[in-house]
Motif scaffolding. Structure first.
Motif, short mmCIF file in Angstrom:
data_model
loop_
_atom_site.label_atom_id
_atom_site.label_comp_id
_atom_site.label_asym_id
_atom_site.label_seq_id
_atom_site.Cartn_x
_atom_site.Cartn_y
_atom_site.Cartn_z
N LYS A 87 0.84 -1.18 0.00
CA LYS A 87 0.00 0.00 0.00
C LYS A 87 0.88 1.24 0.00
CE LYS A 87 -3.52 2.48 2.68
NZ LYS A 87 -4.35 2.50 3.90
N TYR A 130 -13.92 -1.44 -3.43
CA TYR A 130 -14.37 -0.05 -3.57
C TYR A 130 -14.08 0.55 -4.94
CZ TYR A 130 -14.51 -0.82 1.42
OH TYR A 130 -14.76 -1.36 2.66
N LEU A 131 -14.60 -0.11 -5.96
CA LEU A 131 -14.46 0.39 -7.32
C LEU A 131 -15.33 1.63 -7.51
CD1 LEU A 131 -13.30 -0.20 -10.20
CD2 LEU A 131 -15.48 -1.35 -10.66
N ASN A 158 -13.26 6.62 -11.53
CA ASN A 158 -11.83 6.36 -11.48
C ASN A 158 -11.43 5.53 -12.69
OD1 ASN A 158 -9.19 5.35 -10.82
ND2 ASN A 158 -9.61 5.90 -8.69
N ILE A 191 -2.12 0.94 -7.52
CA ILE A 191 -2.58 0.68 -8.90
C ILE A 191 -2.63 1.97 -9.70
CG2 ILE A 191 -4.52 -0.13 -10.29
CD1 ILE A 191 -5.15 -2.10 -8.04
N GLU A 192 -3.16 3.02 -9.09
CA GLU A 192 -3.24 4.31 -9.79
C GLU A 192 -1.85 4.82 -10.15
OE1 GLU A 192 -5.49 7.11 -7.56
OE2 GLU A 192 -7.19 5.74 -7.30
N GLU A 215 -8.77 2.61 -12.15
CA GLU A 215 -9.29 1.37 -11.57
C GLU A 215 -10.07 0.57 -12.60
OE1 GLU A 215 -11.50 2.12 -8.07
OE2 GLU A 215 -9.78 2.85 -6.91
N SER A 265 -3.08 -1.77 -3.03
CA SER A 265 -4.01 -0.71 -2.72
C SER A 265 -4.35 0.07 -3.98
CB SER A 265 -3.41 0.24 -1.67
OG SER A 265 -2.38 1.02 -2.25
N SER A 266 -5.42 0.87 -3.90
CA SER A 266 -5.83 1.69 -5.05
C SER A 266 -4.76 2.72 -5.38
CB SER A 266 -7.16 2.39 -4.76
OG SER A 266 -7.05 3.21 -3.59
N TYR A 267 -4.07 3.25 -4.35
CA TYR A 267 -2.98 4.21 -4.60
C TYR A 267 -1.88 3.57 -5.44
CZ TYR A 267 -4.76 7.51 -1.09
OH TYR A 267 -5.52 8.41 -0.39
N VAL A 272 -11.53 -6.90 -6.04
CA VAL A 272 -11.31 -5.46 -6.21
C VAL A 272 -12.19 -4.73 -5.21
CG1 VAL A 272 -11.39 -3.51 -7.81
CG2 VAL A 272 -10.82 -5.80 -8.66
#
Length: 416
Positions: A283, A354-355, A359, A325-326, A362, A321-323, A352
């Motif tokens: 993360k 909280y898509l 975004n 992947i982004e 994502e 984490s989404s951070y 996955v």
């Protein structure tokens, strides 16, 4: 109080112990009727100050606490001197040859030598097995006793202190299986390398909000290390410095089963020989820095993240984490070409969390996974609370996902 432990015990021990053991109360309903070993076990769960207070109950209880295996000295009361004297008297009167667990949490101020004498006493005289040290308000710190770093009986060590860790030239923990270091600054590259190579049976290592200082290269090579956790997400007191001010950390993971990293990747982490890795979690924390623009900083972090991911190529279960992947997809779409081999042969389950429809990074990642994971059985997608109460938006996202091409004909899409 800076002398040897033997002198410490001679000068502070002023209470004589009773010569005869007292018989327990004959009343079967009385707590005192329990065997001594049971009572000592009960007392070992109490803070040591409370355990000592039981000495006023009767002659039998007077020194019963002195043979408990666990000592817990917490934050000091209003009168600091009372606590300092109490710890010394407790260690003096302790008749147990082995301390199973010693927990010490206090402000150092001007008593560094005194506190080090306590630790030295536990190591040299009582063969301490588990040691937890939490020190605050360090004004002028005397190095921790060198005997600590060669303790043969220690199996678990937790150090938490916002100060430079001064290490001896000889370091070898022959029995240490769990090591946790928190808020420490490493100063000497050679000695730091000796620390992480002097752990022949270490199984778990936690580094939380530590600083590599001016170190440029660090190697962690404990041969039996199974679990490694690195947390660097506390940025309140950090100065990120210049782009070149970072440490390269090499982790030799011959036996590594679980790896967790949470932080800003101000340094570069590389895993080698991680063929036995089962689980990994990564993360990227919130980025805030002043020495370069935010976009440049994220690009640099993406590069370091890619290098770290390469070392995780053999992992069985990977959580990003989404951070993370982004950060990767924003700068390096090309990393997905060629497709990782595991996508073609092993990847069967994806979750996955909280898509968000808005975004694009994502959604792009989900699209790529569905298209290229050719043996995928199931992908679970958790929608946000916003979609849960907005049926129209939920239906729109569902249709969008179901319309995406899938590389696996057996793949199920499950919305939570």
């Amino acid at each position: 109080m800076s002398g040897e432990p033997s002198k410490f015990m001679e000068t502070t021990c002023v209470i004589q112990k009773p010569q005869k053991k007292q018989k327990p109360n004959g009343n079967p309903k009385c707590l005192g009727n329990l065997p001594d070993e049971v009572l000592r076990h009960i007392l070992s769960f109490l803070p040591t100050t409370d355990a000592v207070r039981t000495s006023v109950l009767s002659r039998r209880w007077e020194y019963l606490w002195a043979s408990i295996p666990n000592l817990n000295f917490g934050r000091q009361p209003a009168n600091r001197n009372l606590l300092m004297d109490f710890v010394e008297r407790a260690l003096c009167l302790l008749d147990s040859s082995v301390i199973k667990r010693l927990s010490l949490s206090c402000d150092v101020l001007g008593d560094a030598s005194r506190i080090n004498t306590w630790i030295s006493t536990a190591v040299r005289w009582h063969n301490v097995q588990e040691l937890n040290v939490h020190l605050e308000k360090i004004e002028r710190f005397v190095p921790l006793p060198y005997c600590l770093f060669n303790c043969k009986t220690l199996t678990s060590l937790h150090l938490d202190m916002m100060y430079v860790l001064k290490l001896p030239t000889t370091i070898y923990f022959s029995s240490l299986k769990i090591l946790s270091i928190q808020r420490v600054t490493f100063l000497n590259e050679y000695l730091t390398r000796k620390l992480f190579s002097g752990l022949p049976v270490l199984e778990e290592l936690k580094l939380r909000n530590c600083s590599w200082g001016d170190l440029k290269f660090v190697s962690i090579s404990a041969p039996k290390l199974h679990r490694l956790f690195i947390f660097e997400n506390d940025t309140r007191n950090r100065d990120f410095g210049s782009p070149s001010d970072f440490c390269q950390v090499t982790i030799v993971g011959d036996s590594l089963k679980k790896f967790c990293y949470i932080g800003n990747l101000t340094g570069e982490y590389c895993l080698c020989k991680s063929f036995s890795l089962k689980e990994a979690y990564m993360k990227e924390a919130y980025i805030h820095t002043t020495w370069v623009s935010l976009s440049e900083r994220r690009e640099q972090i993406a590069l370091r993240m890619i290098k770290l991911l390469i070392g995780l190529s053999n992992v069985e279960q990977l959580t990003l984490s989404s951070y993370t992947i982004e950060g990767i997809t924003e700068w390096f779409d090309w990393i997905w070409d060629p497709v990782p081999p595991c996508f073609l042969s092993h990847l069967k389950w994806i979750k996955v969390s909280y898509l968000k429809e808005e975004n694009e990074e994502e959604l792009s990642a989900v699209k790529f996974l569905l298209k290229n994971a050719v043996v995928l059985d199931e992908i679970i997608i958790t929608i946000t609370k916003y979609y849960e109460v907005n049926l129209e938006a939920q239906l729109k996202v569902a249709k969008q996902l179901l319309a995406l091409p899938r590389g696996s004909q057996n793949c199920k899409i499950i919305l939570e």
